[in-house]
Design an enzyme around this catalytic site. Structure first.
Site, PDB file in Angstrom:
ATOM      1  N   ASP A  10       0.801  -1.226   0.000  1.00 34.22           N
ATOM      2  CA  ASP A  10       0.000   0.000   0.000  1.00 34.22           C
ATOM      3  C   ASP A  10       0.834   1.276   0.000  1.00 34.22           C
ATOM      4  OD1 ASP A  10      -2.025  -1.837   0.124  1.00 34.22           O
ATOM      5  OD2 ASP A  10      -2.967  -1.029   1.913  1.00 34.22           O
ATOM      6  N   LYS A  97      -4.980  -5.893  -4.404  1.00 33.05           N
ATOM      7  CA  LYS A  97      -5.891  -6.440  -3.402  1.00 33.05           C
ATOM      8  C   LYS A  97      -7.206  -5.677  -3.389  1.00 33.05           C
ATOM      9  CE  LYS A  97      -3.918  -3.820   0.410  1.00 33.05           C
ATOM     10  NZ  LYS A  97      -4.595  -3.587   1.656  1.00 33.05           N
ATOM     11  N   CYS A 130      -3.279  -2.616   6.698  1.00 33.39           N
ATOM     12  CA  CYS A 130      -2.780  -3.716   5.872  1.00 33.39           C
ATOM     13  C   CYS A 130      -1.698  -4.530   6.565  1.00 33.39           C
ATOM     14  CB  CYS A 130      -2.359  -3.177   4.521  1.00 33.39           C
ATOM     15  SG  CYS A 130      -0.691  -3.300   4.052  1.00 33.39           S
TER      16      CYS A 130
END
Length: 182
Positions: A10, A97, A130
């Site tokens: 991320d 994702k 995450c």
């Protein structure tokens, strides 16, 4: 190739701008990535991404539901791009994702197991998002885990501290990038 993979999660333009108050964060990540490549460790990138219109997102999802009707994290969103300072090199796998964990909606586990990866080194944004979700799921999937404490960022420094000093050590080795690269 070793049995280890570094997952950079991320670290996308919009996430860095939202959480990026530490000017040394991206240089530290570049150091970790360079070390991984020099030691034949697979470098994988994980990013949040959706189709236009967000058909993968339920309006009931408190985190992602508010994105419906926007371009957030779609191909039209420049903020969805992996930050250019740590951009994937040719051959680095990129996993897109659909939820918080790096495993959610991806073929990450399949690729890792097919490559003989048994040890994950984790870095990313956010520690309470995450990173936490990926630690929990990877632990349940029987991966050996290392979390790079200063390779993670969170909006709340106290939450980051508690996770990296009290929660993650029960499931992962927690080290700094300098310690991991030495």
């Amino acid at each position: 190739m070793t049995e280890t993979a570094l997952l950079v999660m991320d670290v996308q333009r919009s996430m860095v701008s939202r959480f990026g108050s530490d000017p040394d964060y991206l240089p530290r990540l570049r150091q970790a990535i360079a070390h991984a490549r020099a030691t034949d460790v697979l470098v994988g990138h994980v990013a949040v991404g959706f189709r236009p219109g967000h058909p993968e997102v339920s309006p009931a999802n408190a985190t992602f539901g508010r994105m419906i009707g926007t371009d957030a994290f779609t191909p039209a969103d420049p903020g969805a791009e992996i930050h250019p300072d740590i951009a994937p090199a040719p051959g680095d796998p990129v996993f897109t994702k659909k939820r918080v964990s790096a495993f959610a909606g991806t073929d990450l586990d399949l690729v890792l197991r097919s490559s003989g990866i048994r040890h994950l080194v984790l870095a990313g944004i956010a520690t309470s998002g995450c990173v936490l979700s990926t630690v929990r799921q990877a632990f349940d999937l029987d991966y050996r885990l290392t979390v790079l404490s200063d390779g993670c960022l969170d909006a709340d420094p106290e939450v980051h501290r508690v996770l990296t000093t009290a929660v993650f050590p029960g499931q992962a080795d927690v080290v700094t990038i300098a310690d991991w690269t030495s």
